[in-house]
Design an enzyme around this catalytic site. Structure first.
Site, PDB file in Angstrom:
ATOM      1  N   LYS A 208       0.829  -1.195   0.000  1.00 25.41           N
ATOM      2  CA  LYS A 208       0.000   0.000   0.000  1.00 25.41           C
ATOM      3  C   LYS A 208       0.868   1.250   0.000  1.00 25.41           C
ATOM      4  O   LYS A 208       2.001   1.243   0.489  1.00 25.41           O
ATOM      5  CB  LYS A 208      -0.890   0.029   1.251  1.00 25.41           C
ATOM      6  CG  LYS A 208      -1.933  -1.057   1.347  1.00 25.41           C
ATOM      7  CD  LYS A 208      -2.684  -0.936   2.662  1.00 25.41           C
ATOM      8  CE  LYS A 208      -3.719  -2.030   2.833  1.00 25.41           C
ATOM      9  NZ  LYS A 208      -4.874  -1.851   1.939  1.00 25.41           N
ATOM     10  N   ARG A 282     -10.046 -11.888   2.378  1.00 21.13           N
ATOM     11  CA  ARG A 282     -10.875 -12.996   1.896  1.00 21.13           C
ATOM     12  C   ARG A 282     -10.155 -14.337   2.021  1.00 21.13           C
ATOM     13  O   ARG A 282     -10.795 -15.381   2.178  1.00 21.13           O
ATOM     14  CB  ARG A 282     -11.305 -12.728   0.453  1.00 21.13           C
ATOM     15  CG  ARG A 282     -10.180 -12.710  -0.557  1.00 21.13           C
ATOM     16  CD  ARG A 282     -10.536 -11.979  -1.833  1.00 21.13           C
ATOM     17  NE  ARG A 282     -10.600 -10.531  -1.634  1.00 21.13           N
ATOM     18  CZ  ARG A 282     -10.886  -9.665  -2.596  1.00 21.13           C
ATOM     19  NH1 ARG A 282     -11.118 -10.091  -3.830  1.00 21.13           N
ATOM     20  NH2 ARG A 282     -10.923  -8.375  -2.343  1.00 21.13           N
TER      21      ARG A 282
END
Length: 434
Positions: A208, A282
């Site tokens: 990020k 996920r």
């Protein structure tokens, strides 16, 4: 705590401010301040005024006059901040005050945990704190737990959590907590709650940018939310057996971190190509959902700060709801409305399982484009749906777009909000008593 007789009293009025104050929503009164409630937007106008009072530097107030439970809770939400979860003296009958104190207890736990720094909160500590809180709320003899760490996860077949967390020096962890108030070890598991517990998310090798990484201590917000929701349901009289499953890891970069192009084989045989190490939530939830399915629970609810795409779709005032079970989804939306928690359903169909294709595995964990591409939140939910039983009947997925604010605004202080706790607790209580 200061004597309430010496505190500023906060009252509500339907009357507009005196002409000298223009259109002010908050004006002085003989004992403190009065909030001029805006018709049609009552709760938000109260929360906004409470935020103004906190910004004035007040640390403790007494609510006075005629306040509903929801009005008092809206005030509390606006008045507290990341450094202070107390300071509101509630009013009303004993039942109202008790319920508000229960809400404060559960929300303070979740907010405090989410606001902790990544250095303070390792995956193992997150599991320990959650288990200790449920034990404290539930009382003796109703809770048992197991925490798997590091290599134990791989040995047990929980490869998603292991792979995401193996790059950190602090081991990934899986909490399986069993709240069983029946006293019968053979009692059926009525529900399972699954929470994403990424205690810090660097993005891994799909790293990020600084501005996106700064607030990633909040990426365990799902784990804190479902823990607090279970506690609130217990305080509300939950009598059936419920499993709490927290999937915890730090997503960091090292020579031992998982990499782009890796393939994870899950317990149910599904193979997943990693095309984005920043789509890690996920991957850990897939393990938790399978464990929830193994419990035989008829109701499975997961919660996660899963996608930026959900925030893009609904903003940061709403949580996003996904379900293949549309009848259950409509009931959940009704519970959210009753609890005054803004929630919006986004699309999910079985074909969303095919939206992240891979030439090497059954599916990729995302699309190899920024933000996962169009429909990214639905595609993430579609990925999760591969790992739930009964073709998704009895399953709800909350993407917690409203769980955290990176900076203060007119209604919320910076930090964790706890949004979603009341909705999930209410869903548990209503569905398990039906």
């Amino acid at each position: 705590m200061e004597s309430t007789t010496n505190l500023l009293h906060i009252s509500l009025t339907q009357q507009p401010a005196a002409a000298a104050f223009g259109k002010a929503s908050l004006t002085p009164s003989s004992q403190g301040y009065q909030i001029h409630v805006k018709a049609g937007d009552e709760l938000r106008s109260i929360q906004k005024a409470a935020r103004q009072l906190d910004n004035l530097g007040l640390t403790e107030v007494q609510l006075a006059g005629d306040w509903s439970l929801e009005a008092q809770w809206a005030f509390y939400q606006g008045f507290i901040n990341a450094k202070r979860f107390s300071g509101v003296n509630f009013t009303g009958d004993a039942a109202t005050v008790t319920r508000l104190q229960q809400l404060v207890r559960c929300y303070s736990f979740a907010r405090g945990l989410i606001n902790q720094t990544p250095e303070q909160l390792s995956p193992e500590l997150l599991c320990q704190h959650a288990a200790a809180f449920i034990q404290e709320v539930a009382g003796d003899g109703k809770v048992s737990q197991q925490i798997l760490l590091g290599e134990q996860l791989q040995q047990a077949g929980w490869h998603g959590i292991y792979q995401v967390g193996r790059g950190s020096d602090r081991a990934p962890a899986l909490l399986e907590l069993d709240f069983n108030p029946t006293g019968n070890p053979d009692a059926p598991v009525a529900a399972a709650l699954v929470g994403k517990g990424i205690t810090f998310d660097s993005g891994g090798y799909s790293i990020k940018a600084t501005e996106g990484m700064l607030t990633m201590k909040c990426d365990m917000g799902g784990a804190a939310t479902v823990t607090a929701a279970l506690a609130l349901a217990i305080l509300g009289g939950l009598t059936q057996r419920v499993k709490l499953i927290l999937c915890c890891a730090e997503n960091l970069i090292s020579g031992h971190a998982y990499k782009l192009g890796d393939i994870i084989t899950y317990k149910n045989g599904t193979t997943v190509e990693i095309v984005n190490t920043d789509a890690e939530g996920r991957l850990v939830l897939a393990d938790g959902l399978q464990l929830a399915g193994d419990s035989g629970a008829g109701l499975i609810i997961d919660a996660a700060t899963l996608t930026g795409a959900a925030q893009t779709a609904v903003g940061t005032e709403y949580n996003a709801l996904f379900a293949l079970d549309q009848v259950l989804a409509q009931r959940a939306l009704a519970y959210a409305a009753e609890q005054q928690e803004l929630t919006w359903q986004l699309p999910l169909a079985k074909w969303h399982q095919q939206q992240c294709p891979s030439p090497y595995a059954d599916t990729a964990n995302s699309r190899p484009v920024k933000g996962g591409g169009a429909g990214g939140a639905s595609n993430a939910a579609g990925f999760l749906s591969r790992f739930v039983p009964n073709d998704g009947q009895g399953w709800l997925h909350f993407d917690l777009a409203a769980a955290f604010n990176g900076s203060a605004n007119a209604y919320w202080a910076a930090g964790a909000t706890g949004q979603g706790i009341r909705t999930i607790a209410a869903t548990l209580l209503a569905e398990l008593s039906a």
